[in-house]
Design a protein around this motif. Structure first.
Motif, PDB file in Angstrom:
ATOM      1  N   SER A   6     -35.893  11.269 -39.945  1.00  0.00           N
ATOM      2  CA  SER A   6     -34.742  10.998 -40.799  1.00  0.00           C
ATOM      3  C   SER A   6     -35.123  10.817 -42.264  1.00  0.00           C
ATOM      4  N   LEU A   7     -36.397  10.602 -42.555  1.00  0.00           N
ATOM      5  CA  LEU A   7     -36.844  10.380 -43.927  1.00  0.00           C
ATOM      6  C   LEU A   7     -37.277  11.694 -44.572  1.00  0.00           C
ATOM      7  N   PRO A   8     -37.010  11.847 -45.875  1.00  0.00           N
ATOM      8  CA  PRO A   8     -37.586  13.002 -46.582  1.00  0.00           C
ATOM      9  C   PRO A   8     -39.102  12.883 -46.627  1.00  0.00           C
ATOM     10  N   TYR A   9     -39.774  14.008 -46.792  1.00  0.00           N
ATOM     11  CA  TYR A   9     -41.234  13.951 -46.846  1.00  0.00           C
ATOM     12  C   TYR A   9     -41.772  14.798 -48.005  1.00  0.00           C
ATOM     13  N   VAL A  10     -42.935  14.370 -48.476  1.00  0.00           N
ATOM     14  CA  VAL A  10     -43.716  15.159 -49.418  1.00  0.00           C
ATOM     15  C   VAL A  10     -44.807  15.867 -48.623  1.00  0.00           C
ATOM     16  N   LEU A  11     -44.894  17.160 -48.781  1.00  0.00           N
ATOM     17  CA  LEU A  11     -45.936  17.931 -48.119  1.00  0.00           C
ATOM     18  C   LEU A  11     -47.219  17.839 -48.939  1.00  0.00           C
ATOM     19  N   VAL A  12     -48.277  17.341 -48.332  1.00  0.00           N
ATOM     20  CA  VAL A  12     -49.605  17.308 -48.960  1.00  0.00           C
ATOM     21  C   VAL A  12     -50.396  18.448 -48.330  1.00  0.00           C
ATOM     22  N   LEU A  13     -50.465  19.543 -49.043  1.00  0.00           N
ATOM     23  CA  LEU A  13     -51.021  20.792 -48.529  1.00  0.00           C
ATOM     24  C   LEU A  13     -52.348  21.071 -49.220  1.00  0.00           C
ATOM     25  N   TYR A  14     -53.416  21.249 -48.443  1.00  0.00           N
ATOM     26  CA  TYR A  14     -54.736  21.376 -49.060  1.00  0.00           C
ATOM     27  C   TYR A  14     -55.648  22.287 -48.246  1.00  0.00           C
ATOM     28  N   TYR A  15     -56.697  22.745 -48.923  1.00  0.00           N
ATOM     29  CA  TYR A  15     -57.824  23.382 -48.249  1.00  0.00           C
ATOM     30  C   TYR A  15     -59.062  22.580 -48.607  1.00  0.00           C
ATOM     31  N   SER A  16     -59.904  22.300 -47.622  1.00  0.00           N
ATOM     32  CA  SER A  16     -61.118  21.526 -47.872  1.00  0.00           C
ATOM     33  C   SER A  16     -62.262  22.100 -47.063  1.00  0.00           C
ATOM     34  N   LEU A  24     -49.282  15.636 -44.014  1.00  0.00           N
ATOM     35  CA  LEU A  24     -50.548  16.292 -44.324  1.00  0.00           C
ATOM     36  C   LEU A  24     -50.656  17.600 -43.559  1.00  0.00           C
ATOM     37  N   ARG A  25     -50.966  18.672 -44.294  1.00  0.00           N
ATOM     38  CA  ARG A  25     -51.177  19.976 -43.686  1.00  0.00           C
ATOM     39  C   ARG A  25     -52.322  20.684 -44.405  1.00  0.00           C
ATOM     40  N   TYR A  41     -52.396  23.234 -39.309  1.00  0.00           N
ATOM     41  CA  TYR A  41     -52.140  24.270 -40.291  1.00  0.00           C
ATOM     42  C   TYR A  41     -50.677  24.249 -40.726  1.00  0.00           C
ATOM     43  N   ALA A  42     -50.465  24.523 -41.993  1.00  0.00           N
ATOM     44  CA  ALA A  42     -49.111  24.510 -42.551  1.00  0.00           C
ATOM     45  C   ALA A  42     -48.342  25.741 -42.104  1.00  0.00           C
TER      46      ALA A  42
END
Length: 207
Positions: A4-14, A40-41, A64-65
């Motif tokens: 139900s909450l909005p989310y921020v996508l934290v998208l990274y390659y490491s 986190l993706r 994976y995103a």
């Protein structure tokens, strides 16, 4: 994670874990703000000779995103190690696959930021961050860096930059995040979360 909450996508390659550590600190900053969550993706490596086939779920770490992760995100934090002053190929490969989101305007007016890790102090942090900024602008996103009200920007002896937090991992990629880098990454995530909530509320109230 609440649906139900909005989310921020934290998208990274490491590759060696430094960018992942930054991503986790940004995610902690996002989660510190009430009413929003972090997702986190990561992205899969790419093959130098042909299309690589990887399991749908990695053996460890973030999954994976998908395009839907990005489509439904209310904000975006994009992270990559530097590759000759540019974002890493696996992240660009994913970004290059987002044409359908561009065509539909799915990301317009959503806030975004970027973060990076390098092996040396002058290893191309700022140009890498700018390389990630460019596709975000093409998508119509609203970019948010790190303001100088974050005093760690003037104290740091490692990573920093107003374009987004950076980390100096060392030539062996074994230097952990220092106190200033951790502080800046957390603050960057918290700021992005606040901006995301403000813009999300404005969208909901628009006629």
């Amino acid at each position: 994670m609440s649906d139900s909450l909005p989310y921020v996508l934290v998208l990274y390659y490491s590759r060696h874990g430094a960018t992942k550590a930054l991503a986790e600190r940004l995610a902690a900053g996002i989660a510190s703000q009430a009413g929003i969550q972090a997702r986190l993706r990561t992205v899969a490596p790419v093959s130098a000779t042909c299309e690589a086939v990887d399991p749908e779920i990695p053996a460890e770490g973030a999954v994976y995103a998908s395009l839907d992760d990005l489509r439904h995100a209310s904000g975006l934090a994009l992270g990559s190690p530097t590759r000759f002053g540019n974002m890493a190929a696996p992240l660009k490969y994913f970004i290059d696959s987002t044409s359908e989101l561009w065509l539909s305007g799915a990301l317009i007016d959503k806030p975004a930021t970027a973060f990076t890790s390098t092996s040396s102090l002058h290893g191309g942090q700022e140009t890498t961050l700018i390389s990630m900024l460019l596709p975000l602008l093409h998508h119509g996103m609203v970019y948010a860096g790190v303001p100088y009200s974050e005093t760690a920007l003037t104290r740091t002896q490692g990573g920093g930059t107003p374009y987004g937090v950076s980390h100096v991992a060392g030539t062996r990629s074994d230097r952990p995040l220092d106190d200033e880098e951790r502080e800046l990454a957390f603050a960057q995530g918290a700021r992005l979360a606040r901006l995301t909530l403000a813009l999300e509320n404005a969208r909901r109230q628009a006629p």
